[in-house]
Design a protein around this motif. Structure first.
Motif, PDB file in Angstrom:
ATOM      1  N   UNK A  85     -74.106  -2.136 -54.468  1.00  0.00           N
ATOM      2  CA  UNK A  85     -74.909  -3.086 -53.528  1.00  0.00           C
ATOM      3  C   UNK A  85     -74.465  -2.921 -52.228  1.00  0.00           C
ATOM      4  N   UNK A  86     -75.032  -2.942 -51.164  1.00  0.00           N
ATOM      5  CA  UNK A  86     -74.415  -2.939 -49.857  1.00  0.00           C
ATOM      6  C   UNK A  86     -75.170  -3.765 -48.786  1.00  0.00           C
ATOM      7  N   UNK A  87     -74.511  -4.272 -47.946  1.00  0.00           N
ATOM      8  CA  UNK A  87     -74.667  -5.007 -46.999  1.00  0.00           C
ATOM      9  C   UNK A  87     -74.229  -4.331 -45.617  1.00  0.00           C
ATOM     10  N   UNK A  88     -75.211  -3.610 -44.801  1.00  0.00           N
ATOM     11  CA  UNK A  88     -74.699  -2.764 -43.581  1.00  0.00           C
ATOM     12  C   UNK A  88     -75.308  -3.620 -42.329  1.00  0.00           C
ATOM     13  N   UNK A  89     -74.433  -3.512 -41.234  1.00  0.00           N
ATOM     14  CA  UNK A  89     -74.799  -4.250 -40.192  1.00  0.00           C
ATOM     15  C   UNK A  89     -74.618  -3.073 -38.715  1.00  0.00           C
ATOM     16  N   UNK A  90     -75.767  -3.118 -37.852  1.00  0.00           N
ATOM     17  CA  UNK A  90     -75.719  -1.950 -37.192  1.00  0.00           C
ATOM     18  C   UNK A  90     -76.025  -2.394 -35.692  1.00  0.00           C
ATOM     19  N   UNK A  91     -75.301  -1.786 -34.802  1.00  0.00           N
ATOM     20  CA  UNK A  91     -75.722  -2.240 -33.182  1.00  0.00           C
ATOM     21  C   UNK A  91     -76.660  -1.373 -32.729  1.00  0.00           C
TER      22      UNK A  91
END
Length: 401
Positions: free
Chosen positions: A253-259
């Motif tokens: 499972x993944x939680x990605x944050x991107x600018x």
């Protein structure tokens, strides 16, 4: 079949998510869980996410000369338990994410070192000493962000915008786990995923405000993007490229944050190998009809899914959380009077005392709304926020004697 569980959250019900395995579960939990008699072994460990007791107990169970336990799976919902779970798997030769893999997803400086082989990342540096910070500022100028490499929830982050901020920061106790990176203006998007052989779920969203703004009193939240929105496809492509260079487990499972920069570039903020926090799981449940943790854990243990995600949702959902202020809570409103409000929860009640936000998800109450796309959701969250602000009341901060 014996499953080791290292739990952090207070609302997880493993026997409900995995009823086929409950009778054979060995559970160590930081927060009390309901009906612990359903498990083969249950211990409430007050500092489970930090203390190594769980490792000691599990390894002792596995090596007991009279009645050794053969663990087939190790599950944890807690980011701070990922490396510990990996060490146990490595030591006992259990399939799943290794300690080395977990460390890449936990250590933000190491993460960016590896990720830079596939995607764009902000300029950054690990800080061994204070002069390392001075050198970075001399090369990059202000503003910069200083943060622990393995912290979560936007805790202990400092944004230095000028020499005065640097001077104030220099009066704080120095830590040995810091990194610095350039401050990236623009919006922050997030992506939630569960990936396994023959299974792929991805949902994308945009934060209502920056997580850091919560500590200045701004309200927080998030809106999901409809899959047809162009940015949803861009974020999915970014994630796919990133995952190719990271040591991802077979089931994750993944939680990605991107600018999203002002000149329309995507830069990695960070990625975690666990389910997103705050109200992200509720947004996914309302929009796609699945529980992220249950989906992840059932795939990781080889169990069939009990619900498949909706492929083309009619509506998507967003959430606004009202940030607490220091002082006594005087009034907390009920649900806003709009027919597009899907859920409303009060986490503090009149008379409660608050010290203000302690992490990016701190709130007095939160509200989930529905809409056709992220643009409509943002408009509705603004309207909802205005109504809640009128009806929410804090008392003056108490004076310390």
């Amino acid at each position: 079949m014996t499953t080791l569980v290292i739990n952090g959250g207070s609302s997880n019900d493993y026997a409900d998510m995995l009823p086929e395995l409950a009778a054979g579960m060995v559970v160590f939990t930081q927060n009390p869980l309901p009906a612990p008699e359903r498990y083969a072994h249950y211990e409430h460990v007050a500092d489970c996410e930090s203390a190594p007791y769980t490792e000691l107990a599990a390894l002792r169970m596995a090596s007991d000369p009279t009645n050794p336990i053969s663990f087939e799976h190790v599950l944890t919902d807690n980011e701070y338990g990922l490396e510990r779970a990996g060490r146990i798997r490595d030591r006992l030769d259990i399939p799943g994410q290794s300690e080395a893999s977990a460390r890449v997803f936990r250590d933000k400086a190491l993460m960016k070192d590896v990720a830079a082989h596939g995607v764009s990342v902000p300029a950054f540096a690990r800080l061994d000493t204070f002069p390392d910070l001075l050198e970075f500022i001399a090369e990059r100028d202000y503003p910069v962000v200083v943060k622990p490499v393995c912290q979560g929830g936007a805790r202990d982050i400092a944004v230095l915008r000028c020499e005065e901020d640097l001077t104030e920061f220099s009066t704080c106790r120095w830590r040995d786990d810091l990194m610095v990176e350039e401050f990236v203006p623009g919006e922050v998007y997030h992506l939630e995923a569960v990936i396994a052989p023959d299974f792929r779920f991805i949902a994308t969203g945009r934060y209502y405000t920056s997580c850091l703004e919560v500590f200045s009193g701004a309200n927080s939240g998030s809106v999901l993007l409809h899959p047809r929105e162009p940015m949803a496809a861009r974020l999915a492509d970014f994630f796919d490229t990133l995952l190719k260079v990271l040591p991802a487990p077979d089931v994750g499972a993944y939680h990605l944050e991107v600018f999203h920069t002002l000149d329309d570039r995507l830069l990695l903020c960070e990625v975690a190998s666990r389910v997103g926090g705050a109200r992200i799981p509720q947004l996914i449940r309302h929009t796609y009809g699945i529980d992220l943790k249950e989906t992840w854990f059932r795939l990781a243990t080889g169990l069939p899914l009990r619900a498949e995600p909706v492929e083309a949702p009619v509506v998507v959902h967003g959430e606004i959380s009202m940030t607490p202020r220091a002082g006594r809570v005087v009034a907390v409103p009920g649900p806003p009077p709009f027919d597009w409000v899907a859920e409303h929860v009060r986490t503090l009640t009149p008379g409660d005392h608050s010290s203000g936000p302690v992490h990016s998800a701190s709130n007095v109450c939160w509200t989930i709304v529905s809409g056709t796309d992220s643009s409509q959701l943002m408009d509705r969250l603004h309207e909802c926020e205005g109504w809640l602000d009128v009806h929410l009341e804090h008392g003056a901060p108490e004076l310390t004697p």
